[in-house]
Design a protein around this motif. Structure first.
Motif, PDB file in Angstrom:
ATOM      1  N   ILE A  62      36.903  36.569  37.224  1.00 51.40           N
ATOM      2  CA  ILE A  62      37.111  37.619  38.349  1.00 51.40           C
ATOM      3  C   ILE A  62      37.204  36.931  39.624  1.00 51.40           C
ATOM      4  O   ILE A  62      36.063  36.545  39.771  1.00 51.40           O
ATOM      5  CB  ILE A  62      36.206  38.698  38.014  1.00 51.40           C
ATOM      6  N   PHE A  66      39.477  45.154  42.299  1.00 49.82           N
ATOM      7  CA  PHE A  66      40.300  46.019  42.217  1.00 49.82           C
ATOM      8  C   PHE A  66      40.110  47.246  43.097  1.00 49.82           C
ATOM      9  O   PHE A  66      39.143  47.282  43.469  1.00 49.82           O
ATOM     10  CB  PHE A  66      40.524  46.378  40.594  1.00 49.82           C
ATOM     11  N   GLN A  69      37.143  49.525  42.384  1.00 57.92           N
ATOM     12  CA  GLN A  69      35.823  48.781  42.458  1.00 57.92           C
ATOM     13  C   GLN A  69      35.594  48.688  43.743  1.00 57.92           C
ATOM     14  O   GLN A  69      34.389  48.894  44.292  1.00 57.92           O
ATOM     15  CB  GLN A  69      36.255  47.433  41.837  1.00 57.92           C
ATOM     16  N   GLY A  93      42.534  51.319  32.498  1.00 59.10           N
ATOM     17  CA  GLY A  93      42.515  49.954  32.711  1.00 59.10           C
ATOM     18  C   GLY A  93      42.477  49.340  34.218  1.00 59.10           C
ATOM     19  O   GLY A  93      42.834  48.283  34.518  1.00 59.10           O
ATOM     20  N   LEU A  98      33.532  47.887  35.704  1.00 56.96           N
ATOM     21  CA  LEU A  98      32.780  47.135  36.756  1.00 56.96           C
ATOM     22  C   LEU A  98      32.703  47.863  38.186  1.00 56.96           C
ATOM     23  O   LEU A  98      31.792  47.563  38.887  1.00 56.96           O
ATOM     24  CB  LEU A  98      33.768  45.712  36.870  1.00 56.96           C
ATOM     25  N   GLN A 130      31.089  47.748  24.380  1.00 53.14           N
ATOM     26  CA  GLN A 130      31.961  47.057  25.300  1.00 53.14           C
ATOM     27  C   GLN A 130      31.390  47.036  26.782  1.00 53.14           C
ATOM     28  O   GLN A 130      31.410  46.002  27.433  1.00 53.14           O
ATOM     29  CB  GLN A 130      33.402  47.691  25.187  1.00 53.14           C
ATOM     30  N   GLU A 219      33.681  58.337  30.699  1.00 55.46           N
ATOM     31  CA  GLU A 219      34.377  59.244  29.922  1.00 55.46           C
ATOM     32  C   GLU A 219      33.763  60.816  29.994  1.00 55.46           C
ATOM     33  O   GLU A 219      33.663  61.396  29.149  1.00 55.46           O
ATOM     34  CB  GLU A 219      34.672  58.687  28.396  1.00 55.46           C
ATOM     35  N   ALA A 288      39.792  58.551  33.428  1.00 58.63           N
ATOM     36  CA  ALA A 288      41.094  58.445  33.737  1.00 58.63           C
ATOM     37  C   ALA A 288      41.811  59.650  33.622  1.00 58.63           C
ATOM     38  O   ALA A 288      42.848  60.066  34.207  1.00 58.63           O
ATOM     39  CB  ALA A 288      41.953  57.544  32.813  1.00 58.63           C
ATOM     40  N   GLY A 412      39.027  54.271  26.073  1.00 60.59           N
ATOM     41  CA  GLY A 412      38.297  53.195  26.622  1.00 60.59           C
ATOM     42  C   GLY A 412      38.447  51.803  26.119  1.00 60.59           C
ATOM     43  O   GLY A 412      38.093  50.892  26.926  1.00 60.59           O
ATOM     44  N   ASP A 414      38.873  48.352  25.288  1.00 59.78           N
ATOM     45  CA  ASP A 414      39.632  47.346  26.165  1.00 59.78           C
ATOM     46  C   ASP A 414      39.742  46.241  25.236  1.00 59.78           C
ATOM     47  O   ASP A 414      38.855  45.344  24.862  1.00 59.78           O
ATOM     48  CB  ASP A 414      38.787  46.980  27.418  1.00 59.78           C
ATOM     49  N   ARG A 439      45.893  51.862  26.238  1.00 61.56           N
ATOM     50  CA  ARG A 439      45.227  50.902  25.455  1.00 61.56           C
ATOM     51  C   ARG A 439      45.972  49.486  25.918  1.00 61.56           C
ATOM     52  O   ARG A 439      45.652  48.302  25.493  1.00 61.56           O
ATOM     53  CB  ARG A 439      45.180  51.098  23.980  1.00 61.56           C
ATOM     54  N   ARG A 442      46.888  47.125  30.818  1.00 63.78           N
ATOM     55  CA  ARG A 442      45.528  47.285  31.717  1.00 63.78           C
ATOM     56  C   ARG A 442      45.375  45.720  32.669  1.00 63.78           C
ATOM     57  O   ARG A 442      46.180  44.942  32.615  1.00 63.78           O
ATOM     58  CB  ARG A 442      44.537  46.890  30.482  1.00 63.78           C
TER      59      ARG A 442
END
Ligand SMILES: Nc1ncnc2c1ncn2[C@@H]1O[C@H](COP(=O)(O)OP(=O)(O)OP(=O)(O)O)[C@@H](O)[C@H]1O
Length: 523
Positions: A62, A66, A69, A93, A98, A130, A219, A288, A412, A414, A439, A442
């Motif tokens: 990374i 984004f 973030q 996505g 993060l 995850q 979520e 989302a 969720g 990923d 899904r 992303r």
């Protein structure tokens, strides 16, 4: 599915929609921070970020943050951080995990004593695993420990991971009560599902939320839909009595380093909250498809919430997503699906159905077409966790190329490299559509979402799509050449045989007849 059944489902959906449309929007949701107005930011330019975290992120590939973030970072790190609870509605996505993990880890990196200070709650075990992985990439860089409470291992194993016991001298017989005050948390951050969290709250000696400073509800709309043993009121109750002195780790940060970065918090919140104490527990809620229902949001007891969202519309498909519909002849959907999968040449794809039963039958049916040279597996909520984890692992590595899934996979999850999502059954709600489609496409990458429809479903499908941004959907044609060879197989009656072999080897004729009629009417 029979026409009457479809009609009754449609009626229910319309009633639900009417109810949702009549809900008033809360005042603080009417003036959000628009995440779309923020650009990506190179890690080296992120204000106040700990260099150890930068290095850990770079080591995992990374290089920049984004927009969502950076937006959350701006509202959490720096002077007066976490004065407001954050409600984040950002597309699938877009990097929400993060977005909360990074500021939490940075905030806690200066702690001197280990207590459980941050709790992240997720609706499913797979999601929690995850999210723990994301924390693992950064937390150890600043000496923090992250625990998991999801029921993946035995409760005893989990307790030994979460609670540190004092060293006992060999040969001496101790009364457990003697050292119950000395039990300490082994973790700074806990990622949990509600059921296992409640088990620890109720039964684990030494497990306490009395030092908790941060609560993340990921979520959120999914978690608020069910009570899950009243986990939320319990957590709020247990953290309400905390002593204020534990909270402001935030004082470690000085204003000037923030330079020119604007924050809503700094320009807005001081008006109403100057001089008042910090909220006891700082909260971040994310989805989302974040709920706007005041009665649901009120359960979270949010403190002067700040709403961060993307764009004007409540629901958004990722920008790089291509939406496509495949109009199928009546009773021939399975053939269209097989032809479509053949045309995708083994690209990583997820096929969504409306139920666990359909998932099972459809997966069996697809595997019947042995000449596809694609490894296809089923993934559903009723499978044993070990089976699901194994399937997911094989899908991640590419050993399995197509996953047939019930909505257990919707939210969720990923998985790198998913190129296509296929709605075998039309998603009943825009929310389900958004999560299923999400899904793929992303982290700014491209992806396609196909929906298989009968002609009579097209109108309703368009109506669902209109509720979202980026909703243009073109027609994708399956060529007659690819369908013809499949038709003869379909007509040959081998399907009946296959269903008998897969499903009901030892039952009577009546059940067999019922089963066959059900199988062909629902797939
Ligand atoms: N700054 C970044 N740079 C590159 N990749 C990133 C960055 N942040 C996140 N990612 C990747 O983007 C993908 C999506 O992230 P994440 O799962 O957090 O999305 P999300 O917004 O939570 O999605 P959903 O709503 O579906 O849960 C992940 O594979 C993650 O590794």
């Amino acid at each position: 599915m029979k026409t009457e059944e479809r009609h009754s489902i449609r009626m229910k959906q319309e009633q639900e929609e009417k109810k949702n449309n009549n809900i008033p929007v809360l005042p603080w949701m009417r003036s959000p921070v628009d995440v779309d107005s923020i650009s990506k930011c190179l890690l080296d330019e992120v204000p106040l970020i700990d260099s150890k975290l930068t290095e850990a992120l770079q080591a995992s590939g990374i290089v920049s943050l984004f927009p969502v973030q950076l937006a959350v970072w701006q509202e959490t790190i720096g002077p007066g951080s976490f004065e407001r609870d954050l409600c984040i509605n950002s597309p699938t996505g877009s990097g929400k995990t993060l977005a909360y993990a990074l500021p939490l880890v940075q905030m806690l990196s200066t702690r001197s004593v280990k207590y459980l200070r941050a709790l992240v709650v997720l609706p499913t075990r797979d999601l929690a695993l995850q999210v723990k992985e994301v924390f693992n990439t950064i937390a150890s860089a600043v000496g923090l420990s992250v625990g998991l409470a999801v029921g993946q291992s035995s409760i005893a194993d989990e307790i030994s991971e979460l609670i540190k016991r004092p060293k006992l001298e060999a040969g001496i017989c101790y009364d457990p009560e003697d050292f119950s005050d000395e039990l300490q948390s082994s973790v700074d951050i806990l990622v949990a599902t509600p059921g296992r969290l409640m088990d620890h709250i109720n039964n684990t000696k030494g497990f306490t939320l009395e030092h908790l400073c941060y609560l993340v509800v990921d979520e959120t709309d999914r978690l608020l839909r069910e009570a899950y043993q009243s986990w939320l009121p319990t957590v709020l109750q247990l953290t309400r009595s905390n002593d204020g002195s534990l909270f402001p780790l935030t004082k470690n940060f000085l204003p000037m380093a923030f330079g020119s970065v604007k924050t809503m918090r700094r320009t807005g919140v001081e008006r109403g909250f100057k001089g008042k104490p910090y909220p006891r527990l700082a909260k971040m809620i994310l989805s989302a498809t974040l709920t706007q229902d005041p009665s649901k949001l009120s359960q979270l007891e949010l403190h002067h919430p700040l709403f961060l969202t993307s764009g004007q519309m409540r629901y958004q498909f990722p920008e790089q997503m291509q939406l496509l519909k495949v109009i199928c002849e009546p009773n021939c959907k399975p053939l269209y699906l097989v032809a479509l999968l053949q045309s995708l040449h083994g690209e990583k794809s997820i096929v969504f159905t409306s139920s666990v039963d359909s998932t099972h039958r459809l997966c069996a049916l697809l595997n019947f077409f042995g000449n596809m040279n694609i490894n296809i597996k089923e993934y559903s909520g009723v499978q044993h966790q070990a089976v699901r984890s194994k399937t997911l692992k094989a899908f991640r590595t590419g050993e399995v190329q197509v996953l047939v899934s019930s909505d257990a996979m919707t939210r969720g999850m990923d998985v790198e490299g998913v190129r296509n999502v296929i709605n075998y059954d039309t998603p009943p709600y825009i929310k389900t559509f958004i999560h299923r489609a999400g899904r793929t496409a992303r982290a700014g990458l491209g992806g396609r979402c196909f929906t298989l429809l009968h002609n009579d479903e097209d109108r309703r499908f368009k109506k669902i799509l209109r509720k979202a941004d980026n909703n243009s959907c073109s027609r994708h044609s399956v060529t007659p050449d690819s369908l013809e060879p499949l038709r003869s197989m379909y007509a040959s009656g081998k399907f009946s045989l296959m269903f008998l072999m897969f499903e009901i080897p030892k039952v009577g004729d009546v059940i067999i007849a019922n089963f066959l009629s059900l199988a062909f009417s629902t797939i």
